[in-house]
Design a protein around this motif. Structure first.
Motif, PDB file in Angstrom:
ATOM      1  N   LYS A 117     -10.219   7.138  23.578  1.00  0.00           N
ATOM      2  CA  LYS A 117     -11.683   6.533  24.582  1.00  0.00           C
ATOM      3  C   LYS A 117     -12.152   5.399  24.109  1.00  0.00           C
ATOM      4  O   LYS A 117     -13.131   5.037  24.891  1.00  0.00           O
ATOM      5  CB  LYS A 117     -12.580   7.527  24.386  1.00  0.00           C
ATOM      6  N   ALA A 118     -11.730   4.722  22.910  1.00  0.00           N
ATOM      7  CA  ALA A 118     -12.344   3.427  22.387  1.00  0.00           C
ATOM      8  C   ALA A 118     -11.802   2.225  23.083  1.00  0.00           C
ATOM      9  O   ALA A 118     -10.755   2.214  23.489  1.00  0.00           O
ATOM     10  CB  ALA A 118     -12.217   3.499  20.840  1.00  0.00           C
ATOM     11  N   ILE A 119     -12.839   1.192  23.192  1.00  0.00           N
ATOM     12  CA  ILE A 119     -12.481  -0.105  23.493  1.00  0.00           C
ATOM     13  C   ILE A 119     -12.101  -0.674  22.463  1.00  0.00           C
ATOM     14  O   ILE A 119     -12.486  -0.791  21.257  1.00  0.00           O
ATOM     15  CB  ILE A 119     -13.677  -0.741  24.333  1.00  0.00           C
ATOM     16  N   PRO A 120     -10.594  -1.286  22.411  1.00  0.00           N
ATOM     17  CA  PRO A 120     -10.292  -1.757  21.151  1.00  0.00           C
ATOM     18  C   PRO A 120     -10.645  -2.972  20.660  1.00  0.00           C
ATOM     19  O   PRO A 120     -11.129  -3.825  21.186  1.00  0.00           O
ATOM     20  CB  PRO A 120      -8.750  -2.099  21.457  1.00  0.00           C
ATOM     21  N   ASN A 121     -11.297  -2.818  19.502  1.00  0.00           N
ATOM     22  CA  ASN A 121     -11.832  -4.018  18.455  1.00  0.00           C
ATOM     23  C   ASN A 121     -10.790  -4.419  17.499  1.00  0.00           C
ATOM     24  O   ASN A 121     -10.501  -3.683  16.680  1.00  0.00           O
ATOM     25  CB  ASN A 121     -13.330  -3.583  17.996  1.00  0.00           C
ATOM     26  N   PRO A 122     -10.562  -5.915  17.644  1.00  0.00           N
ATOM     27  CA  PRO A 122      -9.566  -6.438  16.576  1.00  0.00           C
ATOM     28  C   PRO A 122      -9.683  -6.298  15.315  1.00  0.00           C
ATOM     29  O   PRO A 122      -8.774  -5.918  14.455  1.00  0.00           O
ATOM     30  CB  PRO A 122      -9.238  -7.799  16.917  1.00  0.00           C
TER      31      PRO A 122
END
Length: 151
Positions: A117-122
């Motif tokens: 569900k998360a928006i990927p954060n590098p």
């Protein structure tokens, strides 16, 4: 015999100096600037004195256009990444809370990544890669993370 009872008092009327007639003493700064040609009628702010939104009426229209221009919602974490995080965490016998503590994130963030569900954060993915020792970005997701490259 004239007493105070016979005098008339009017409330709300102020006494004005003789000769003023309620008129201003001279032209305002706006009137003087207009007289010398420094400004035109169009230069005067049209919304002065109104209680309108500071951002202006265009703000809502621009926000609506921004929403319409969104082709697709931001990408979510791939299911393979969530599965790799979960397997790597379980291999090290870590709870979501433990992993969150190690990478200085809330356990809810770990749960969102694992569920996809998360928006990927590098930055977060990089921290999880280092703690879990598993690749979470690029090719070979889930493969063991290699050490520093040797020359």
């Amino acid at each position: 015999m004239n007493t105070d009872w016979d005098s008339k008092t009017v409330i709300g009327k102020s006494v004005r100096p003789a000769g003023s007639g309620g008129a201003r003493a001279g032209p305002t700064a706006y009137e003087r600037a207009k007289a010398v040609g420094a400004i035109t009628e169009n230069d005067r702010k049209t919304s002065a004195g109104t209680n309108k939104n500071v951002q202006g009426p265009d703000h809502q229209r621009i926000a609506k256009l921004d929403r319409e221009n969104e082709v697709a919602p931001p990408p979510k974490v791939a299911p393979s990444v969530g599965k790799a995080i979960q397997q790597g965490r379980q291999a090290l016998n870590l709870t979501q809370k433990d992993l969150g503590t190690k990478i200085m994130e809330k356990p809810q963030v770990i749960a969102e990544y694992e569920s996809g569900k998360a928006i990927p954060n590098p930055q977060i993915l990089g921290k999880m890669e280092r703690v879990l020792g598993v690749k979470l970005r690029g090719k070979d997701i889930g493969a063991p993370l290699g050490g520093p490259k040797k020359k």
